[in-house]
Write a protein that holds these residues in place. Structure first.
Motif, PDB file in Angstrom:
ATOM      1  N   LEU A   1     -49.046  -8.736  20.863  1.00  0.00           N
ATOM      2  CA  LEU A   1     -48.932  -8.209  22.226  1.00  0.00           C
ATOM      3  C   LEU A   1     -47.751  -7.246  22.325  1.00  0.00           C
ATOM      4  N   HIS A   2     -46.605  -7.641  21.808  1.00  0.00           N
ATOM      5  CA  HIS A   2     -45.407  -6.809  21.934  1.00  0.00           C
ATOM      6  C   HIS A   2     -45.526  -5.528  21.113  1.00  0.00           C
ATOM      7  N   SER A   3     -46.021  -5.651  19.877  1.00  0.00           N
ATOM      8  CA  SER A   3     -46.116  -4.454  19.039  1.00  0.00           C
ATOM      9  C   SER A   3     -47.124  -3.459  19.605  1.00  0.00           C
ATOM     10  N   SER A   4     -48.213  -3.955  20.168  1.00  0.00           N
ATOM     11  CA  SER A   4     -49.227  -3.056  20.710  1.00  0.00           C
ATOM     12  C   SER A   4     -48.743  -2.341  21.962  1.00  0.00           C
ATOM     13  N   ILE A   5     -48.012  -3.049  22.804  1.00  0.00           N
ATOM     14  CA  ILE A   5     -47.433  -2.404  23.987  1.00  0.00           C
ATOM     15  C   ILE A   5     -46.414  -1.349  23.559  1.00  0.00           C
ATOM     16  N   ALA A   6     -45.603  -1.673  22.548  1.00  0.00           N
ATOM     17  CA  ALA A   6     -44.605  -0.716  22.062  1.00  0.00           C
ATOM     18  C   ALA A   6     -45.267   0.520  21.467  1.00  0.00           C
ATOM     19  N   GLU A   7     -46.389   0.338  20.784  1.00  0.00           N
ATOM     20  CA  GLU A   7     -47.104   1.483  20.210  1.00  0.00           C
ATOM     21  C   GLU A   7     -47.575   2.457  21.275  1.00  0.00           C
ATOM     22  N   LYS A   8     -47.788   1.964  22.486  1.00  0.00           N
ATOM     23  CA  LYS A   8     -48.207   2.833  23.588  1.00  0.00           C
ATOM     24  C   LYS A   8     -47.019   3.454  24.322  1.00  0.00           C
ATOM     25  N   GLY A   9     -45.815   3.139  23.849  1.00  0.00           N
ATOM     26  CA  GLY A   9     -44.623   3.758  24.423  1.00  0.00           C
ATOM     27  C   GLY A   9     -43.968   2.978  25.543  1.00  0.00           C
ATOM     28  N   PHE A  10     -44.281   1.690  25.651  1.00  0.00           N
ATOM     29  CA  PHE A  10     -43.744   0.882  26.744  1.00  0.00           C
ATOM     30  C   PHE A  10     -43.023  -0.346  26.215  1.00  0.00           C
ATOM     31  N   SER A  11     -42.272  -0.983  27.089  1.00  0.00           N
ATOM     32  CA  SER A  11     -41.631  -2.262  26.798  1.00  0.00           C
ATOM     33  C   SER A  11     -42.125  -3.291  27.807  1.00  0.00           C
ATOM     34  N   PRO A  12     -41.933  -4.573  27.541  1.00  0.00           N
ATOM     35  CA  PRO A  12     -42.339  -5.588  28.530  1.00  0.00           C
ATOM     36  C   PRO A  12     -41.729  -5.372  29.905  1.00  0.00           C
ATOM     37  N   ALA A  13     -40.527  -4.818  29.956  1.00  0.00           N
ATOM     38  CA  ALA A  13     -39.866  -4.590  31.244  1.00  0.00           C
ATOM     39  C   ALA A  13     -40.579  -3.545  32.089  1.00  0.00           C
ATOM     40  N   ASP A  14     -41.406  -2.716  31.466  1.00  0.00           N
ATOM     41  CA  ASP A  14     -42.116  -1.661  32.197  1.00  0.00           C
ATOM     42  C   ASP A  14     -43.341  -2.170  32.937  1.00  0.00           C
ATOM     43  N   VAL A  15     -43.860  -3.319  32.535  1.00  0.00           N
ATOM     44  CA  VAL A  15     -45.098  -3.843  33.124  1.00  0.00           C
ATOM     45  C   VAL A  15     -44.829  -4.308  34.549  1.00  0.00           C
ATOM     46  N   THR A  16     -45.588  -3.795  35.494  1.00  0.00           N
ATOM     47  CA  THR A  16     -45.385  -4.148  36.909  1.00  0.00           C
ATOM     48  C   THR A  16     -46.294  -5.284  37.369  1.00  0.00           C
ATOM     49  N   ASP A  17     -47.456  -5.429  36.703  1.00  0.00           N
ATOM     50  CA  ASP A  17     -48.438  -6.422  37.132  1.00  0.00           C
ATOM     51  C   ASP A  17     -49.157  -6.977  35.914  1.00  0.00           C
ATOM     52  N   VAL A  18     -49.438  -8.279  35.943  1.00  0.00           N
ATOM     53  CA  VAL A  18     -50.248  -8.925  34.914  1.00  0.00           C
ATOM     54  C   VAL A  18     -51.426  -9.602  35.616  1.00  0.00           C
ATOM     55  N   LEU A  19     -52.610  -9.074  35.362  1.00  0.00           N
ATOM     56  CA  LEU A  19     -53.825  -9.614  35.966  1.00  0.00           C
ATOM     57  C   LEU A  19     -54.475 -10.556  34.960  1.00  0.00           C
ATOM     58  N   LEU A  20     -54.539 -11.833  35.290  1.00  0.00           N
ATOM     59  CA  LEU A  20     -55.072 -12.853  34.389  1.00  0.00           C
ATOM     60  C   LEU A  20     -56.510 -13.172  34.795  1.00  0.00           C
ATOM     61  N   THR A  21     -57.445 -12.846  33.921  1.00  0.00           N
ATOM     62  CA  THR A  21     -58.844 -13.118  34.258  1.00  0.00           C
ATOM     63  C   THR A  21     -59.076 -14.602  34.467  1.00  0.00           C
ATOM     64  N   HIS A  22     -58.442 -15.418  33.619  1.00  0.00           N
ATOM     65  CA  HIS A  22     -58.441 -16.866  33.777  1.00  0.00           C
ATOM     66  C   HIS A  22     -57.342 -17.421  32.889  1.00  0.00           C
ATOM     67  N   LEU A  23     -57.126 -18.720  32.922  1.00  0.00           N
ATOM     68  CA  LEU A  23     -55.922 -19.300  32.351  1.00  0.00           C
ATOM     69  C   LEU A  23     -56.171 -20.090  31.075  1.00  0.00           C
ATOM     70  N   HIS A  24     -57.248 -19.823  30.361  1.00  0.00           N
ATOM     71  CA  HIS A  24     -57.435 -20.407  29.036  1.00  0.00           C
ATOM     72  C   HIS A  24     -56.374 -19.848  28.090  1.00  0.00           C
ATOM     73  N   PHE A  25     -55.990 -20.634  27.094  1.00  0.00           N
ATOM     74  CA  PHE A  25     -54.810 -20.300  26.280  1.00  0.00           C
ATOM     75  C   PHE A  25     -54.910 -18.965  25.557  1.00  0.00           C
ATOM     76  N   ASP A  26     -56.125 -18.524  25.207  1.00  0.00           N
ATOM     77  CA  ASP A  26     -56.258 -17.262  24.477  1.00  0.00           C
ATOM     78  C   ASP A  26     -56.234 -16.054  25.404  1.00  0.00           C
ATOM     79  N   HIS A  27     -56.085 -16.298  26.682  1.00  0.00           N
ATOM     80  CA  HIS A  27     -55.994 -15.217  27.670  1.00  0.00           C
ATOM     81  C   HIS A  27     -54.623 -15.176  28.347  1.00  0.00           C
ATOM     82  N   VAL A  28     -53.950 -16.325  28.416  1.00  0.00           N
ATOM     83  CA  VAL A  28     -52.699 -16.408  29.163  1.00  0.00           C
ATOM     84  C   VAL A  28     -51.505 -16.769  28.284  1.00  0.00           C
TER      85      VAL A  28
END
Length: 282
Positions: free
Chosen positions: A81-108
């Motif tokens: 998750l972190h490396s892929s976000i960084a590859e797009k030029g962002f850091s975790p601090a840049d994310v304003t919203d996290v939309l969770l489709t549901h709360l199963h462990f492989d999604h959340v």
């Protein structure tokens, strides 16, 4: 608006569980199982730049569980998750919203991490609002015995304790260019984002269609809580996809990110599979 695919690695699940009553002789052609009957699946999230918002849809499995847990699922691949976000030029601090489709462990799972000193659990995205809905939250925090292993308290409760969690009212959306389809077959009130991208619509399929090979109506997972309802919901979403020429985006397909569908004599079927960029008209 800009849309980025965020790959977070692969994991393995039992092929029979992923394809339900469909015989192995059929599904094994598409996603061949290993000697333990396990198939590899992606954990494909989405990052959406829309004005001042940077919206992450789902977060993968994360990395905070112990070796025994990961041993069950054989987490593999180089992407995180972190490396892929960084590859797009962002850091975790840049994310304003996290939309969770549901709360199963492989999604959340990636939504929560250990603090730097390892003393506590905290939201991965410190500046983000996390979005779920109240019906699903109650379902996840008071789980039924069959689904209990998929709802891990360490993935869920820190979001509420942080004060960063908000609930979306059914039929509404907090985002200007994203509508939500609520479905109940897989789990209570799973949310499918429908993204208005320029003149196109993209349906992020979550676990209603985990892969492109789950498009035929009877091809559903044994994990679904209400399989007959899943089939009805699949039919409804597929009709919308045909009528509105929507792109289907698959969270778990190990090869293909997206597809277009069409009416055929056998019902609605895949017209073309590929990467999301193959179908976007710029």
């Amino acid at each position: 608006m800009k849309i980025h695919i965020i790959e977070t690695g692969f994991f393995k699940l039992d092929g029979g569980a992923m394809f339900g009553v469909v015989p192995k002789v059929l599904w094994n052609k598409h996603n061949p199982a290993d000697d333990k009957n396990l198939c590899s699946w992606a954990m494909r999230c989405l990052l959406i730049e829309d004005g001042a918002k940077l919206i992450l849809v789902d977060t993968g499995m994360g990395n905070k569980q112990d070796d025994k847990f990961f041993g069950y699922y054989d987490l593999h691949g180089n992407a995180t998750l972190h490396s892929s976000i960084a590859e797009k030029g962002f850091s975790p601090a840049d994310v304003t919203d996290v939309l969770l489709t549901h709360l199963h462990f492989d999604h959340v799972g990636g939504a929560v991490q250990f603090s730097r000193d390892g003393s506590r659990l905290e939201p991965t995205f410190a500046n983000a609002t996390y979005w779920s809905n109240e019906a699903h939250w109650q379902w996840a925090t008071n789980p039924n015995p069959r689904e209990k292993a998929s709802f891990l308290k360490e993935n869920i409760l820190p979001l509420q304790e942080s004060g960063q969690l908000q609930f979306i009212q059914i039929g509404q959306s907090p985002f200007e260019n994203i509508n939500l389809i609520n479905v109940d077959g897989h789990t209570e009130q799973m949310m499918l984002p429908v993204i208005q991208y320029k003149n196109q619509k993209i349906i992020y399929c979550a676990d209603l269609f985990p892969s492109s090979y789950h498009v035929p109506i009877p091809w559903i997972m044994s994990y679904d809580m209400r399989p007959l309802q899943t089939m009805e919901e699949k039919q409804s979403v597929l009709r919308q996809a045909v009528d509105e020429e929507c792109i289907l985006l698959f969270e778990h397909d190990p090869v293909y990110e997206a597809a277009l569908v069409e009416n055929t004599e056998k019902g609605i079927r895949i017209r073309e599979r590929g990467m999301l960029g193959d179908f976007l008209v710029e």
